[in-house]
Design an enzyme around this catalytic site. Structure first.
Site, PDB file in Angstrom:
ATOM      1  N   HIS A 203      46.952 -31.112 -20.834  1.00  0.00           N
ATOM      2  CA  HIS A 203      45.543 -31.088 -21.212  1.00  0.00           C
ATOM      3  C   HIS A 203      44.994 -29.662 -21.188  1.00  0.00           C
ATOM      4  CE1 HIS A 203      45.249 -31.690 -16.763  1.00  0.00           C
ATOM      5  NE2 HIS A 203      44.213 -30.876 -16.885  1.00  0.00           N
ATOM      6  N   ASP A 233      51.652 -35.244 -19.803  1.00  0.00           N
ATOM      7  CA  ASP A 233      50.694 -34.182 -19.489  1.00  0.00           C
ATOM      8  C   ASP A 233      51.419 -32.907 -19.070  1.00  0.00           C
ATOM      9  OD1 ASP A 233      48.403 -32.768 -19.044  1.00  0.00           O
ATOM     10  OD2 ASP A 233      47.675 -33.961 -17.362  1.00  0.00           O
ATOM     11  N   GLY A 314      40.491 -26.851 -11.819  1.00  0.00           N
ATOM     12  CA  GLY A 314      41.107 -25.532 -11.808  1.00  0.00           C
ATOM     13  C   GLY A 314      42.525 -25.570 -11.279  1.00  0.00           C
ATOM     14  N   SER A 316      44.682 -27.801 -12.206  1.00  0.00           N
ATOM     15  CA  SER A 316      45.523 -28.430 -13.233  1.00  0.00           C
ATOM     16  C   SER A 316      46.705 -27.551 -13.600  1.00  0.00           C
ATOM     17  CB  SER A 316      44.703 -28.694 -14.494  1.00  0.00           C
ATOM     18  OG  SER A 316      43.980 -29.885 -14.384  1.00  0.00           O
ATOM     19  N   SER A 331      48.161 -33.000 -12.700  1.00  0.00           N
ATOM     20  CA  SER A 331      47.500 -33.591 -13.861  1.00  0.00           C
ATOM     21  C   SER A 331      46.016 -33.803 -13.582  1.00  0.00           C
ATOM     22  CB  SER A 331      48.170 -34.909 -14.243  1.00  0.00           C
ATOM     23  OG  SER A 331      47.475 -35.564 -15.286  1.00  0.00           O
TER      24      SER A 331
END
Length: 363
Positions: A203, A233, A314, A316, A331
């Site tokens: 993402h 992801d 942040g 991720s 994720s």
């Protein structure tokens, strides 16, 4: 066999004494010979290997397994006594359960077809031998009623829990990377056909094509090559400068780094750590596998690792690891690192297989 032992012992004495002696000796002999072996204390990697082997060998009689970190034992769920005996002989701690793995997988299929509700997630939990459905704070009123209408029909194979906060990808943020107006975290450095690259969340790759090490954009890092989200992801970002220093390490946020030399599949009970650019280093345990998460807006991701590790926007794409092994990429989830929560991770192994990448000295 026990009768023969009694007769042999009685050969040196009168027949009546032999019969009496057999009556005493037989139970003692049986107790010694039939005593089931104690489960072995195992390291987490050894438990994962044994659990995988037993699951394959026991077939439909196996119903999942997990690692008990407190005792160092592999707990093997089985559906019958024969499988329990085999698991015990191999050093596991068997537990006879009600729900087979086939029935639990069927339950996840029912949820995917009939409970496509944003703010929900589910995974098979071998500790409870159920599919655990987690609903975030947005699932209320009619949506909550719709969810429970489905789960109530599924009986004892499913349980529903609430989670504080809202399930969402943690895109906003080891080390910070910036792209497309978002901040994320670098996961693991990898090589693909000899070229240097790194993994992060898919993402993140959807919103950022060009990535820099600073928010102002003055320190270019790389360009997104592959990005998959939803469904999976993960994203692969190729380094612009192929001479850049790209060690196979994770930033521990205390001046030290952890060398990453291999990839390991997650298992329930595995102790893990997560490094991210917002909240630094946190730790916890894997609580579920093959999780499905509905982030809303049609963004449904399958095959994730569920944990009790905290994370925030942040983080991720940041690395989840166990010792020197790469395990997952952050994720999303709910909660924060003040109150805790549920966090989901993309398996590194799946991402590497998709891009034909290598990490450390593993594949």
């Amino acid at each position: 066999m026990n009768t023969r032992i009694g007769v042999t012992a009685g050969a040196a004495v009168a027949a009546a004494a032999a019969i009496a002696g057999a009556a005493i000796l037989i139970p003692s002999a049986q107790a010694g010979q039939d005593q089931p072996p104690e489960p072995r204390a195992l390291s987490q990697p050894d438990a994962a290997q044994l659990g995988t082997e037993l699951a394959d060998g026991l077939g439909e009689s196996a119903a999942g397994w997990y690692f008990d970190g407190d005792s160092g034992r592999l707990v093997m769920n089985v559906t019958d006594e024969d499988a329990a005996r085999e698991a015990r002989e191999q050093g596991a701690e068997p537990r006879i359960v009600q729900n087979s793995m086939a029935s639990l997988r069927a339950a996840t299929g029912t949820l995917r077809q009939q409970a496509r509700i944003p703010g929900t997630a589910w995974s098979i939990d071998p500790r409870t031998n159920k599919v655990v459905v987690v609903a975030d704070s947005t699932v209320t009123g009619d949506t909550w009623n719709s969810l429970t209408a489905v789960t109530d029909r599924m009986g004892d194979s499913v349980t529903v829990k609430r989670s504080e906060g809202e399930f969402k990808p943690f895109a906003d943020g080891g080390d910070a990377i910036f792209g497309g107006g978002s901040r994320c975290s670098l996961g693991f450095n990898v090589t693909v056909n000899g070229a240097k690259a790194f993994l992060t969340a898919g993402h993140c790759g959807q919103v950022g094509q060009r990535w820099t090490a600073d928010q102002a954009g003055n320190a270019p890092l790389g360009t997104t090559v592959v990005s998959q989200f939803p469904g999976a992801d993960f994203a692969l970002v190729g380094y612009d400068d192929q001479n850049a220093d790209a060690p196979s390490t994770v930033d521990l946020k205390n001046g030290d780094v952890q060398a990453i030399n291999r990839v390991e599949e997650a298992s329930v009970g595995m102790p893990v750590q997560r490094s991210g650019s917002t909240t630094g280093l946190s730790q916890g345990t894997v609580t579920g596998l093959n999780a499905t998460v509905n982030y809303g807006n049609g963004d449904i991701v399958d095959g994730l690792i569920q944990t009790d590790v905290c994370a925030e926007p942040g983080d991720s794409g940041g690395s989840m690891f166990s010792g020197d092994a790469a395990v997952g990429l952050t994720s999303g989830g709910s909660g924060d690192c003040t109150n805790g929560g549920v966090t989901f991770f993309q398996p590194v192994s799946t991402a590497l297989a998709a891009v034909d990448g290598r990490i450390g000295d593993g594949s």
